[in-house]
Design an enzyme around this catalytic site. Structure first.
Site, short mmCIF file in Angstrom:
data_model
loop_
_atom_site.label_atom_id
_atom_site.label_comp_id
_atom_site.label_asym_id
_atom_site.label_seq_id
_atom_site.Cartn_x
_atom_site.Cartn_y
_atom_site.Cartn_z
N ASP A 7 0.85 -1.19 0.00
CA ASP A 7 0.00 0.00 0.00
C ASP A 7 0.89 1.25 0.00
O ASP A 7 2.09 1.15 0.23
CB ASP A 7 -0.94 0.01 1.22
CG ASP A 7 -0.22 -0.41 2.49
OD1 ASP A 7 0.95 0.00 2.67
OD2 ASP A 7 -0.81 -1.13 3.30
N ASP B 81 1.44 4.86 1.67
CA ASP B 81 1.08 5.76 2.77
C ASP B 81 1.63 7.15 2.50
O ASP B 81 2.78 7.32 2.12
CB ASP B 81 1.64 5.23 4.09
CG ASP B 81 0.99 3.91 4.49
OD1 ASP B 81 -0.22 3.78 4.27
OD2 ASP B 81 1.70 3.03 5.00
N ASP C 211 9.57 3.51 13.26
CA ASP C 211 10.17 2.40 14.00
C ASP C 211 11.57 2.03 13.53
O ASP C 211 12.54 2.14 14.27
CB ASP C 211 9.23 1.18 14.01
CG ASP C 211 8.63 0.84 12.65
OD1 ASP C 211 9.03 1.46 11.64
OD2 ASP C 211 7.76 -0.06 12.60
#
Ligand code: ATP
Ligand code: MG
Length: 456
Positions: free
Chosen positions: A75, A77, A160
């Site tokens: 996907d 983002d 992260d």
């Protein structure tokens, strides 16, 4: 791989830019391989609309990472400095969602582009205070709510892993690499940004994500990043079970479930999610371990050949021997017959499991169906075999039986083989298959009393 080399070959045209307290390396368009042809049309529409309305607009995270590696992103983002309300003002097809962090979804039929506003820093003093919104930490240092908007460099710091902190800028098609993500891609390494213990305490799911990306990309996890996982794995018990369901689905439905499972074992993560199962997995040559691996391999193969898979199947497999063990307990300690022991055990195991992972009802029903079919498929007499064939979950139950047969061999393998043949057989052959079963199919053979002793 060619592509990757090309990306990294012209580092001389990169320039350093200092942004806040993070240094971003800017990689200009001529020095990387991301082409607009590889970006989804809808994502481009969103980026261009934001940009032409005067906002910053970037692709970020997994899609940038995957594009740099020459992979197809799952996907796209988008991040921007526009607030959710401002985003909503720009797109008719926009829905605002999310409690933990407010996000905009721009909906194009079945395709949804997620647009987030840059996240800002959170600190104790922000708790309950008045930046743009609120952030709050739990007792274990976990972030409970974090709705503080910020700048791109603050946003980068909150990401992260270093490979996930790269931003593709629609304004000039450059990439801002905040944490040495490009180097990490070259080194094939998953490394957390910041202090691992702090980052895992903020969000224990990052431990699962480390493993997921390592398995998916065939990367290693850096020394620093892996060191604390076994020790902190128990923090996963603080994660809401509904979120764990989502994460576990990603872990096992990524097409790399076997590699993921092995890493989860190595880092002691699996037992935190499946406490009833882990004690059965001490011996990696044991049937319990081999069965799970086999089912996950099957899942990977299906996904990689574009076939459908249901979470019910791998949950049923992971938990199967825990059910069998419980059945023995109910029989030997509770004095139940097999039928009742089995029903009780399915329940016991599922009830305990959903305390950790909130398996939605539609899947737990599927899990039970697969389990019950294991019993039903052993009973073929009369009309039973035909009825089982009509069962809506027959295919899953049969596939499950096949794998059990491969692992356990013996009668189970014969039974699975019988079903393979029965499905393919013409109706005459089916009748023969059933009649030649007599007494061999779990039915108690009724002794017929001779009507007339003088006949014998
Ligand atoms: P993929 O979509 O291929 O599974 P991804 O990296 O895009 O991988 P997402 O879950 O879509 O993963 O998240 C998008 C980005 O958001 C990540 O790349 C990362 O930068 C950031 N992110 C997601 N989850 C976390 C987290 N728990 N902590 C910090 N940053 C996160
Ligand atoms: Mg993603």
């Amino acid at each position: 791989m060619d592509k990757v080399k090309r990306v990294f070959s012209s580092e001389s045209s990169s320039q350093d830019a200092e942004l806040g307290d993070l240094h971003a390396q800017i990689i200009t368009r001529d020095a990387h391989n991301i082409s607009r042809d590889d970006i989804s049309e809808n994502a481009l529409k969103v980026l261009y609309r934001l940009h032409s309305s005067g906002y910053a607009a970037y692709l970020v995270g997994g899609c940038v990472r995957d594009l740099l590696l020459g992979l197809k992103p799952k996907d796209f983002d988008v991040v921007t400095d526009a607030t959710p309300e401002q985003i909503k003002g720009l797109f008719r097809n926009c829905r605002l969602i999310g409690r933990r962090f407010r996000l905009a979804h721009i909906v194009f039929g079945r395709d949804v582009i997620e647009v987030a506003t840059f996240r800002g820093h959170h600190s104790e003093s922000d708790a309950g205070s008045h930046k743009n919104a609120l952030s709050r930490q739990g007792e274990e240092g976990q972030l409970l709510r974090d709705n503080v908007f910020g700048s791109i460099d603050e946003d980068a710091q909150r990401r992260d892993f270093t490979v996930n902190a790269m931003y593709y800028n629609i304004a000039d098609y450059s990439i801002a690499d905040y944490a040495g993500g490009v180097d990490a891609l070259k080194a094939k390494e998953i490394a957390l940004m910041g202090d691992p213990e702090t980052r895992y305490r903020e969000d224990p799911v990052r431990m699962l994500r480390a493993v997921r990306f390592a398995a998916k990309l065939d990367f290693s996890i850096s020394k620093n990043t892996e060191a604390k996982i076994p020790e902190l794995a128990n923090l996963l018990s603080n994660v809401p079970p509904a979120r764990l369901f989502e994460e576990v689905s990603k872990l096992f439905l990524s097409g790399n479930a076997v590699a993921t499972f092995r890493l989860m074992q190595r880092y002691h993560l699996f037992g935190e999610l499946f406490p009833q199962v882990q004690p059965l997995l001490e011996n990696t040559a044991g049937r319990e371990y081999r069965f799970i691996e086999k089912v996950l391999l099957n899942t990977d193969n299906r996904i990689n050949s574009g076939l459908r898979v249901t979470p019910a199947f791998f949950y049923a497999a992971i938990l199967w021997y825990a059910v069998e063990e419980r059945v023995q307990q109910h029989i030997f300690e509770g004095g139940f017959n097999h039928h009742d022991a089995f029903n009780l055990s399915m329940n016991d195991v599922l009830v305990r499991q959903v305390e950790r992972i909130a398996i939605p009802k539609r899947f737990s029903t599927g899990i039970r169906d697969i389990w019950m079919l294991q019993k039903r498929l052993a009973k073929r007499f009369g009309k039973r075999a035909y009825m089982s064939l009509e069962h809506p979950k027959f295919r899953a139950g049969y596939d499950f039986l096949l794998i059990r047969g491969e692992i356990e061999g013996g009668e189970l393998e014969e039974l699975a083989h019988w079903w393979t043949q029965f499905q393919q057989a013409e109706s005459g052959k089916r009748k023969n298959m059933l009649s030649s079963l007599r007494g061999n199919d779990g039915r108690k053979r009724r002794r017929r009393k001779p009507r007339n002793s003088s006949n014998s």
